[in-house]
Structure formats: C-alpha cells, structure tokens
Design a protein around this motif. Structure first.
Motif, PDB file in Angstrom:
ATOM      1  N   ILE A  29       4.244  -0.845  -5.567  1.00  0.00           N
ATOM      2  CA  ILE A  29       4.461   0.331  -4.720  1.00  0.00           C
ATOM      3  C   ILE A  29       5.909   0.285  -4.230  1.00  0.00           C
ATOM      4  O   ILE A  29       6.365  -0.759  -3.749  1.00  0.00           O
ATOM      5  N   HIS A  52       8.950   1.461  -1.702  1.00  0.00           N
ATOM      6  CA  HIS A  52       9.213   2.012  -0.365  1.00  0.00           C
ATOM      7  C   HIS A  52      10.708   1.965  -0.059  1.00  0.00           C
ATOM      8  O   HIS A  52      11.417   1.062  -0.535  1.00  0.00           O
ATOM      9  N   ARG A 106       2.922   7.531   4.436  1.00  0.00           N
ATOM     10  CA  ARG A 106       3.801   6.955   3.424  1.00  0.00           C
ATOM     11  C   ARG A 106       5.216   6.883   4.012  1.00  0.00           C
ATOM     12  O   ARG A 106       5.725   7.890   4.529  1.00  0.00           O
ATOM     13  N   ARG A 137       0.846  -1.195   0.000  1.00  0.00           N
ATOM     14  CA  ARG A 137       0.000   0.000   0.000  1.00  0.00           C
ATOM     15  C   ARG A 137       0.881   1.244   0.000  1.00  0.00           C
ATOM     16  O   ARG A 137       1.943   1.273   0.623  1.00  0.00           O
ATOM     17  N   GLU A 138       0.378   2.283  -0.668  1.00  0.00           N
ATOM     18  CA  GLU A 138       1.141   3.535  -0.706  1.00  0.00           C
ATOM     19  C   GLU A 138       1.346   4.067   0.709  1.00  0.00           C
ATOM     20  O   GLU A 138       2.424   4.554   1.058  1.00  0.00           O
ATOM     21  N   LYS A 139       0.285   3.987   1.514  1.00  0.00           N
ATOM     22  CA  LYS A 139       0.373   4.342   2.931  1.00  0.00           C
ATOM     23  C   LYS A 139       0.085   3.086   3.742  1.00  0.00           C
ATOM     24  O   LYS A 139      -1.076   2.817   4.071  1.00  0.00           O
TER      25      LYS A 139
END
Ligand SMILES: [Fe+2]
Length: 270
Positions: A172, A174, A266, A103-105
């Motif tokens: 995504i 990170h 994020r 997930r993006e956040k």
C-alpha cells in the motif's frame, strides 16, 4: 458532570476528566472527544473500569473499531481488541511508528486501556509529528512532500497467520506527509519497519533515511510520555503522531494493554 480537557504538554497531550467511559456516550460527548483528540493528539482518561463491550462502545467516539492484522494476539471472542502483552517472545514496539500503515485506510486512532501495569517503567511515548514537520528545513519539507512509502507487514514478525497475510499483506502506498482531515495541518507520516521502501529508493537507502529522519525529528519538547496506572485509557491520534513503547520494566511483572484501532481516512497530502 461536564467533560474537562486539561492540556498536559504545550505540544500535545490532554487529560480528560468528568467522563465515565463505561456509560453510553451521547452524540455531543462523542463529538467533543473526537474534536479534543484532533486538537491535542493524545488524550488520557484515568480510573476507568471497562468490560470489553463497554470499551468497544466507548471507542466508537473516535470511529468504528477495525480489524487488527496480527490476529494471533486478539482477545479470545473479541476480534477487534488486540492484547499488547509481552510474553511468548513478543517484544515491546520500542521504535517510533504509527499503526497499521499497510492498510489503504489506516486507523484514525489507537486506543489503549491499561489492565495490568508493572510497578516501574513500561510507559508509552507519543510524538507530535505536525511540530516535527514544521521544524524541518523548508528544503527537506519540500523533499518529503514529494516522497511516498510502500507499506507491507513487518518482515521481522515470523508468526503472521496465512489468512492475515492474505488479507493484509499487499503493498500500500502512502504520502510521507499527510494533511489532517480535521484541521488541515501537515504531519510527517510513516512506519519505519512497515516501509518496504520509499518509491525510487532502495530498501537500504530508505531505511537509513527514515532512521536518520527519526533521530533528527523526535526531540523531547514534542513528546508526551504516559506513565501507566491501572485503569488508564490513552487515545492516540494516528494521523499526526508517532508512538513507541518503553521496555524498561521487569519482565517478571505483567504489562497488559487492550488495544483498539478505529477506522480512518486514506492519507492524502493537499
Ligand atoms: Fe503501535
């Protein structure tokens, strides 16, 4: 009754007493619980008795509940509560990981409520990834600060619903080291089976490196293992820890945890 926070391990974990999570929490209580989570990274509450509505309301202390991506495991009528229940081929998540990195956040916290607990085994372990980062040699810390993971849904889950794949299946990126938004300390951050690859590395080399990192980083002194009792609530700070389930229990017995994840930021490295 005053909230009391008692550390369980020197590295992480604290027991919280003097609070009934079935009752509405005022702003001061929510703030002190949220602060305690950032400080201790894992919070334990014993002897709770919660309806789904009460559990969702209590979770708000740590952030707004967010949707989980394997909706086939959600509690009927409660799409923000996932059922951790090892039947129908589901297996305990026994590898070290942090939740929903695709997930993006990703979530700030994972919250687990013990509803049915086996008589032996079936614990949940949490590792302090700030201490794991701090213990690495500086050359490797510098390397990790430059690496980023590309995150996807786990490729070994074959029963993902098409609508979840559509919503949550996009890659995504990170950082592999993230700065905690509350206290600013860095922690190692990745989910080994949701990492399709590390940028600039092949999938095979990425998996081998992450596996080797886990073997070297996760030492007993940075781990808290929770032995479940019925009615326990365990809150895990997903921004600075990894966790795993223990499958060492009799599968003729039932182990049912209700899981809520709450919205986070994020991940960034500052
Ligand atoms: Fe998990």
């Amino acid at each position: 009754m005053a909230i009391t926070v008692t550390p369980l391990r020197s590295s992480l974990g604290a027991e919280v007493s003097g609070i009934d999570l079935s009752q509405p929490l005022d702003a001061a209580a929510k703030a002190s619980l949220s602060h305690a989570l950032a400080e201790h990274l894992a919070l334990v509450f014993h002897d709770q008795s919660l309806t789904p509505e009460q559990y969702l309301a209590a979770a708000e202390a740590f952030g707004p509940p967010m949707r989980q991506h394997y909706s086939q495991h959600n509690m009927p009528d409660y799409p923000d509560i996932g059922l951790v229940w090892h039947r129908n081929g589901q297996q305990p998540a026994e590898r070290w990981h942090t939740d929903h990195t695709n997930r993006e956040k990703p979530p700030a916290a994972t919250i687990l409520y013990g509803v049915e607990i086996p008589s032996h085994g079936g614990g949940t372990s949490v590792a302090d990834m700030r201490s794991a980062y701090a213990a690495l040699p500086e050359a490797e810390r510098a390397r990790l600060r430059g690496l980023r993971t590309v995150n996807m849904l786990d490729d070994h889950h074959k029963d993902v619903r098409p609508e979840d794949m559509e919503k949550f299946g996009k890659p995504i990126v990170h950082p592999m080291v993230r700065t905690h938004p509350v206290h600013g300390t860095p922690a190692v951050y990745f989910h080994i089976t949701k990492t399709a690859h590390i940028e600039g590395m092949t999938p095979a080399d990425s998996r081998a490196y992450l596996s080797d990192l886990l073997d070297r980083m996760i030492r007993p002194e940075i781990v808290y293992t929770h032995q479940w009792r019925r009615g326990d609530v365990l809150v895990i700070d997903d921004r600075a820890t990894m966790h795993r389930a223990h499958g060492d229990y009799d599968r003729n017995e039932s182990r049912i945890l209700w899981r809520i994840i709450v919205e986070g930021d994020r991940p960034v490295l500052m």
